[in-house]
Design an enzyme around this catalytic site. Structure first.
Site, PDB file in Angstrom:
ATOM      1  N   LYS A   1       0.839  -1.201   0.000  1.00 38.52           N
ATOM      2  CA  LYS A   1       0.000   0.000   0.000  1.00 38.52           C
ATOM      3  C   LYS A   1       0.872   1.250   0.000  1.00 38.52           C
ATOM      4  O   LYS A   1       1.896   1.311   0.694  1.00 38.52           O
ATOM      5  CB  LYS A   1      -0.896  -0.021   1.240  1.00 38.52           C
ATOM      6  CG  LYS A   1      -1.888   1.128   1.359  1.00 38.52           C
ATOM      7  CD  LYS A   1      -2.719   0.958   2.629  1.00 38.52           C
ATOM      8  CE  LYS A   1      -3.799   2.014   2.756  1.00 38.52           C
ATOM      9  NZ  LYS A   1      -4.638   1.783   3.969  1.00 38.52           N
TER      10      LYS A   1
ATOM     11  N   SER B   1      -9.367   1.815   3.144  1.00 36.04           N
ATOM     12  CA  SER B   1      -8.550   2.697   2.335  1.00 36.04           C
ATOM     13  C   SER B   1      -7.503   1.971   1.496  1.00 36.04           C
ATOM     14  O   SER B   1      -6.876   2.579   0.615  1.00 36.04           O
ATOM     15  CB  SER B   1      -7.845   3.718   3.233  1.00 36.04           C
ATOM     16  OG  SER B   1      -6.949   3.080   4.127  1.00 36.04           O
TER      17      SER B   1
ATOM     18  N   SER C   1      -9.701  -0.689   7.107  1.00 39.40           N
ATOM     19  CA  SER C   1      -9.108  -0.451   5.790  1.00 39.40           C
ATOM     20  C   SER C   1      -8.432  -1.662   5.149  1.00 39.40           C
ATOM     21  O   SER C   1      -8.031  -1.589   3.989  1.00 39.40           O
ATOM     22  CB  SER C   1      -8.100   0.703   5.867  1.00 39.40           C
ATOM     23  OG  SER C   1      -8.765   1.913   6.108  1.00 39.40           O
TER      24      SER C   1
END
Length: 464
Positions: free
Chosen positions: A79, A157, A181
């Site tokens: 990420k 997210s 997330s």
């Protein structure tokens, strides 16, 4: 069995037996990236050429009998909040952060030390502040399960993480989880996601949303893969070499099923599927125990008004990245601005409420082994529907509600797919265990998966 369906344990063994090369494994990921990325848009930065060179070096080392760890040769996406040397960190924002953010912290170092090829940096909601997965600066990755030509959100997210797994460009994904997330994109994409107990793994050199609640997390194609990767990484981070216990069946397992909160406003087809799944577990020998999660509404009331994420992100931006304030995604900016006038008394009050909730929930896990709920109350909405501010706010809260409780009450949690809704979109089951009980949690999830099957076995594969 192809490299895209084989477990990480199987791939690990094949690499060491010489029946599979790291070159071939990474090449397959690169081909999948080339085929699907133009549509799915999982990555902010693709590192395929460097990862391929590393894979060639890995093959040479393995032939010499040099084994640097279980994840050696396993292509992994990261990420775009994590520092990775020589890869810019945008954190979903419009501009790259200063180069000092590229330093690798303990979690990324655990990958690098094992020579797990990093395929690239996957998209994130700006500063990880949102559960839907949208990004006004770089676009929103496409959920591979989108139907009838509609672009559905992938969940956030960690919005590109689950997409990278489904498109086959990575076999493991690093995400982060502050309120869901990791579990939200796992649920929306039919993959699995593990949210760790706070402070179990270091947040160092990960762009923070809420240093109090942030945790690193993993996404994988199965719970079995989550367990394999968790043990491989935890041994490097916490020097804990213990394995995930084997649970052969669900006989005697005490499953807590909340009677309130988590079922409010759940889509009827999602509720029906989750309840049918829980009934299966009861038929397989588990005991369903109705439970009340103490202090649940109180901690969620704190979350609804910004929790700790809004004031802590506001502090980061005002003190470390002030030039980013005027560039924020409007959906992020409105919450940061709302927190900028918070008093210290209000911030401390919120922390007190969360501490009380975390203490009050502890006795529950003497009565049950695990708590199970729907991961998310709704199906992934379309990106078009999320362009309206009110619609976004409503969907964002419903998406984050069930998952946020594990963060607010300091639990560990995972999401795993258990079927599809009436639209054919994946539905996730959330499992929550007490703080620092990751191995128990993974053991239970793996036992369920052996009975139900993996997401691919239950759902098939998306049309991509």
């Amino acid at each position: 069995m192809t490299t895209q369906t084989a477990s990480l344990q199987s791939l690990h063994q094949q690499l060491r037996d010489g029946v599979l090369s790291a070159h071939t494994l990474m090449q397959a990921c690169a081909q999948n990236y080339a085929q699907h990325e133009p549509v799915l848009q999982a990555y902010k930065h693709w590192n395929g050429a460097a990862a391929q060179k590393q894979a060639d070096a890995i093959d040479s080392l393995l032939k010499q009998g040099i084994d640097l760890g279980p994840l050696m040769g396993i292509p992994t996406s990261v990420k775009d909040l994590y520092g990775v040397p020589e890869m810019p960190v945008f954190a979903g924002s419009s501009h790259a952060l200063p180069s000092n953010w590229q330093q690798a912290g303990p979690v990324v170092r655990s990958l690098l030390s094992q020579l797990a090829p990093i395929t690239g940096k996957t998209h994130t909601v700006e500063f990880a502040f949102g559960g839907i997965g949208t990004n006004a600066h770089w676009g929103t990755p496409v959920n591979p399960w989108s139907v009838q030509g509609e672009h559905r959100v992938p969940g956030g997210s960690s919005s590109g993480a689950g997409v990278s797994l489904l498109q086959g460009s990575a076999l493991l994904a690093l995400g982060t989880d502050t309120a869901g997330s990791v579990r939200i994109p796992a649920s929306f994409t039919g993959t699995t996601g593990l949210k760790l107990s706070a402070q179990l793994w270091s947040n160092q050199h990960i762009v923070p949303l809420s240093p109090t609640l942030d945790t690193p997390g993993l996404l994988a194609r199965s719970v079995e893969d989550l367990a394999f990767a968790f043990c491989a990484m935890d041994s490097r981070i916490n020097h804990d070499d213990s394995a995930v216990p084997t649970l052969h069946n669900l006989q005697g397992l005490r499953i807590g099923v909340p009677e309130h909160f988590f079922w409010d406003d759940v889509s009827p087809d999602i509720e029906q599927l989750i309840r049918q799944t829980l009934n299966k577990f009861e038929q397989w020998g588990a005991t369903l125990v109705p439970v009340h999660i103490p202090h649940c509404n109180e901690v969620y009331d704190v979350f609804k008004v910004g929790g700790l994420g809004a004031p802590e992100l506001s502090d980061l931006l005002h003190n470390s990245l002030p030039e980013w304030l005027d560039r924020l995604d409007p959906m992020v900016q409105m919450r940061v601005e709302a927190a900028s006038t918070m008093t210290s008394n209000e911030y401390l009050r919120r922390r007190r409420v969360l501490r009380t909730g975390a203490e009050q929930v502890k006795p529950l896990f003497q009565m049950v082994d695990v708590v199970m709920t729907p991961t998310i109350a709704i199906a992934p909405p379309t990106i078009e529907a999320m362009r309206q501010t009110d619609a976004y706010r409503h969907a964002n809260l419903l998406t984050l509600r069930n998952t946020s409780i594990a963060n607010l009450l300091d639990l560990c949690a995972l999401s795993m797919p258990v079927g599809a809704d009436s639209l054919g979109l994946p539905v996730g089951l959330q499992l929550m265990c007490a703080n620092r009980q990751e191995r128990r949690l993974l053991s239970i999830g793996r036992a369920i998966e052996k009975q139900l099957g993996t997401g691919q076995q239950i759902l098939g594969t998306p049309a991509l």
